[in-house]
Design an enzyme around this catalytic site. Structure first.
Site, PDB file in Angstrom:
ATOM      1  N   GLU A 163      -9.041  -5.328  20.139  1.00  0.00           N
ATOM      2  CA  GLU A 163      -8.692  -6.534  20.906  1.00  0.00           C
ATOM      3  C   GLU A 163      -9.491  -7.751  20.439  1.00  0.00           C
ATOM      4  OE1 GLU A 163      -6.040  -6.059  22.245  1.00  0.00           O
ATOM      5  OE2 GLU A 163      -6.057  -3.912  22.613  1.00  0.00           O
ATOM      6  N   MET A 207      -5.287  -5.355  26.215  1.00  0.00           N
ATOM      7  CA  MET A 207      -4.375  -6.456  25.870  1.00  0.00           C
ATOM      8  C   MET A 207      -5.208  -7.666  25.480  1.00  0.00           C
ATOM      9  SD  MET A 207      -1.388  -7.736  25.466  1.00  0.00           S
ATOM     10  CE  MET A 207      -1.103  -9.427  24.958  1.00  0.00           C
ATOM     11  N   HIS A 234      -7.966  -9.537  17.489  1.00  0.00           N
ATOM     12  CA  HIS A 234      -6.953 -10.557  17.800  1.00  0.00           C
ATOM     13  C   HIS A 234      -7.632 -11.880  18.186  1.00  0.00           C
ATOM     14  CE1 HIS A 234      -3.313  -8.068  17.945  1.00  0.00           C
ATOM     15  NE2 HIS A 234      -3.956  -7.168  18.651  1.00  0.00           N
ATOM     16  N   TYR A 275       1.613  -0.073  14.491  1.00  0.00           N
ATOM     17  CA  TYR A 275       0.148  -0.098  14.496  1.00  0.00           C
ATOM     18  C   TYR A 275      -0.425   0.673  13.306  1.00  0.00           C
ATOM     19  CZ  TYR A 275       0.082  -1.979  19.294  1.00  0.00           C
ATOM     20  OH  TYR A 275       0.227  -2.772  20.404  1.00  0.00           O
TER      21      TYR A 275
END
Length: 813
Positions: A234, A199, A237, A324
């Site tokens: 990750e 996350m 992001h 995705y």
């Protein structure tokens, strides 16, 4: 107001414009062990049991942790303070700026950690971890990177690989997108238990331990590639992901921009730090091919309208492969027809304008349009928004049909023609970039912007050496259906000189033609024609797609009981021998030489399992040889690339001695979970019915197995050729006992498999009698439908297998 998911505040008086009001809320919540919101996790470290607290806020769990406006567009800065036990460390998005002590009413001391004010961000990115982990650290361009994990994992160096690649991927992304990372530190935390792979909380990324941990002895690229992909995703992001933390979608209906784009950069980042990985092969086999299979069955577009996506049920369902993987494919296509240079230029300008705020897909199209208008090398057939909306706002994808004689290319939505009941109107059209080659040389990109169009340059001569290939190197998200003439020429070319077609295009050709056969566009024989050349195919990822189509994982026992089996055996073994022997040589002599062969690590097992399943003597011998070596010396490790197959056939070829050894090793206290799974599976491979009976009986014992193993044992046995009757009798005889432990979950699993063997009405009746005696009425109806559809499926499959058998008979030399 729970239904509307809003909090309603009743005020005493009217609010007056221009006044300042302050709302203060006291709140409390429960710490559950449920992996959502703020949660508690128990784990063991160095033989001791410990616990930690962590958070997962996406999409709307922040409201369980603190009162907030939970929409992604409502960004704020956060001042966070955590009061915790002094023996633990507290982490959040920002660095800690102060640590002090406070006494509670009982006089106990607590630590207060205060964090710096966060950047402006959405609530779903706030994060907290309170743990007694250790960490390793290094600094990259002034950004302190720390990886936290269980003390044991840190001490043994399990996260060193992740630490080594994090900095370089950060720098790669910053340099590619010309944006610098806005935070002073980055923490990556490996949780023993976490609901997602990873996350992207800003500055405090949380991962499932398995996604970050690499055992130092594990030299193989396969494991590293997975870590590199997840970390790269990750980080995408974090640093400069133009969709996500810095620029966030206005609402969840544009989640694909957040995740699809990051999924695209994830592959660029991972292949940057692991250059041995081939970007286009991996992207096609892991992303494009699986999502094309799924997208033809799902009725949803990438970008849905905002009102369709309100309420958290539909929110969670957005975190799927369409978002995705299809998102990544569309990005790959976009970058392909724009050229990477223009694509990155557009992203950079976009990112600068919307930093720390929110945007939607149209804002992105506008920036791309500006970049396109400012140059004249790349000409597009329509405005960017019109091209891209045709891919993001319609569901499904097109199939192109090429007629070589006339040079006509038509498009239609790819759908299942066998389901005659499709009344939906499939009249979507896409604006499609076509990259193509003729006789091995690349041609300029062309576009299909209506339902059909004649391309004079695609007409071919009488010569059988004149051929055309569309969608070269998967630049577009669609399938291609060639006419018989071109397919004949391509099949011939493959037999004479397979390397004339790039590997990714060979994969695609085979994958497309099998999908077209599945969906009723071409007869199965057409697909089989393209497999004749396989003796000259040395790419495992291509073999894998062929085997998945000819011998689907769950149909092995069904095929074994059909006349197609001996024919497949002859036809396939002859073609598999070269690649089988090539790899068997390494398994026998020097398996370490395969450490950089990524596809061997991912797909060799399927090739070996198929060779053994087809009865290739060398494969059976190799399995008993390696298994015996392990029996003689339990310290010996069977090469993990084929461990599952070797254990299965070691037991299958052996007697009860081999079975008992597997049982003994399974019960060894130090066997790792992965090996336990392999052994549970291997023990179901025996060819002795009495051993299978005994194995199932063991499965009933609480002392020998934890309860979730029993259903695993049954589902392994039921998929074996001699096992399905034995498992079925076992389930029916012991139903009262089993139904207490597993209820109807188990029955459903067993039934799904049993359903594959239902051929006649008599068999259906036999099953039906059992259900009537054991199930509630509403469940009976569901099961009856399941059986009916299984019977239909089996009838269809038998028709198909007869065609395959007839073709094989004609084509076995």
């Amino acid at each position: 107001d729970e239904a509307g998911e809003v909090a309603v505040l009743e005020l005493r008086g009217r609010l007056r414009a221009g006044r300042l009001y302050v709302l203060q809320l006291g709140f409390q919540g429960r710490l559950e062990e449920d992996l959502d919101g703020l949660f508690l996790t128990r784990y063991s470290d160095r033989g001791q049991s410990s616990m930690l607290i962590a958070s997962q806020m996406e999409p709307t769990y922040a409201r369980r942790v603190y009162p907030c406006f939970d929409e992604p567009a409502m960004k704020a800065t956060f001042n966070i303070r955590i009061i915790h036990d002094p023996s633990y460390v507290a982490l959040s998005n920002m660095p800690a700026i102060g640590v002090s002590e406070v006494k509670d009413e009982n006089g106990s001391l607590w630590t207060v950690t205060t964090f710096n004010t966060s950047l402006k961000m959405s609530t779903y990115l706030t994060a907290f971890v309170i743990c007694d982990f250790d960490y390793v650290t290094r600094t990259e361009r002034g950004n302190e990177i720390r990886i936290w994990a269980r003390k044991e994992a840190i001490k043994n160096g399990y996260v060193d690989y992740a630490l080594n690649i994090t900095g370089p991927i950060f720098s790669f992304l910053e340099d590619t997108l010309h944006v610098s990372y806005p935070l002073p530190k980055t923490d990556l935390v490996a949780l023993p238990d976490f609901g997602a792979g990873g996350m992207e909380n800003w500055g405090l990324m949380i991962f499932q331990e398995a996604s970050l941990v690499n055992l130092p002895g594990d030299e193989f690229t396969g494991r590293k590639a997975m870590i590199a992909l997840i970390v790269s995703h990750e980080l995408g992001h974090q640093a400069c992901e133009w969709f996500g933390n810095l620029v966030t979608m206005n609402w969840w209906n544009d989640l694909w921009l957040n995740e699809g784009l990051t999924s695209y950069f994830e592959y660029l980042g991972a292949t940057f730090v692991e250059p041995k990985l081939s970007l286009d092969k991996i992207f096609y086999s892991h992303v494009v091919q699986p999502v094309l299979r799924e997208d033809s069955e799902i009725a949803r577009s990438l970008s849905e309208s905002e009102d369709k996506i309100k309420g958290s049920f539909s929110l969670m369902s957005l975190f799927d492969n369409i978002t995705y993987s299809k998102g990544a494919c569309i990005t790959w296509m976009l970058s392909g027809f724009l050229t990477e240079k223009l694509f990155i230029r557009a992203l950079t300008s976009y990112l600068k304008e919307f930093s720390f705020s929110n945007a939607n897909q149209d804002d992105l199209w506008t920036h791309i349009q500006m970049v396109v208008d400012a140059q004249n090398e790349v000409q597009l057939p329509a405005p960017v928004k019109q091209i891209m909306d045709s891919w993001t706002c319609q569901n499904g994808f097109p199939v192109l049909t090429l007629n070589l004689t006339t040079g006509t290319v038509r498009q239609e939505q790819f759908f299942n023609k066998n389901n005659r009941k499709s009344t939906d109107s499939y009249n979507n059209t896409w604006i499609i970039p076509i990259s193509w080659m003729r006789n091995g040389s690349s041609q300029p990109l062309t576009w299909l912007d209506k339902s059909s169009k004649v391309f004079p340059e695609m007409q071919v001569s009488e010569s059988e050496y004149d051929w055309i290939l569309l969608n070269v190197n998967i630049s577009g998200y669609y399938r291609v259906n060639y006419d018989q003439l071109n397919l004949k020429r391509l099949a011939r070319l493959l037999e004479n000189d397979p390397k004339a077609i790039p590997a990714v295009s060979r994969f695609q050709l085979i994958d497309d033609v099998f999908a077209l056969a599945d969906f009723g566009y071409v007869p199965i024989e057409t697909a089989l024609e393209l497999t004749k050349y396989l003796a000259r195919e040395d790419e495992l990822f291509i073999w894998n797609v062929v085997l998945l189509n000819l011998i689907p994982d769950n149909l092995e026992s069904t095929l074994k009981n059909h006349e197609v089996y001996p024919l497949l055996k002859k036809y396939l073994l002859k073609r598999m021998l070269p690649i089988y022997h090539y790899y068997a040589g390494f398994i026998r002599q020097n398996v370490d030489a395969l450490e950089d062969d990524y596809f061997a690590q991912v797909y060799l097992e399927k090739l070996f399992a198929t060779a053994c399943w087809l009865g290739l003597q060398d494969c059976l011998d190799l399995s008993s040889e390696l298994y015996a070596k392990w029996r003689d010396n339990p310290g010996y490790k069977i090469p993990f690339l084929v461990r599952r197959t070797v254990c299965c056939y070691g037991v299958a070829v052996g007697s009860d001695k081999e079975w008992n050894f597997a049982w003994e090793m399974y019960n060894h206290s130090d066997s790792v979970e992965e090996d336990e799974d392999i052994l549970l599976y291997a023990m179901s491979c025996t060819k002795e019915s009495w051993l299978l009976h005994r194995y199932l009986q063991y499965g009933l014992s609480d002392t020998l197995f934890s309860s979730n193993c029993t259903s695993v044992i049954i589902s392994h046995v039921v998929t074996k050729d001699i096992g399905y009757r034995i498992a079925w009798e076992f389930v029916t005889e012991n139903w009262p006992l089993l139904s207490q432990g597993y209820g109807h979950e188990l029955l459903h699993d067993v039934l799904k498999v049993m359903g594959r063997f239902v051929k006649t009405d008599v068999q259906i009746q036999e099953l039906q009698v059992f259900y009537n005696a054991t199930l509630e009425e509403d469940e009976r109806d569901a099961i009856t439908m399941l059986l009916e559809s299984a019977k239909l499926e089996n009838t269809e499959r038998r028709k198909l297998l007869i065609k395959v058998a007839n073709w094989l008979e004609k084509n076995i030399d």
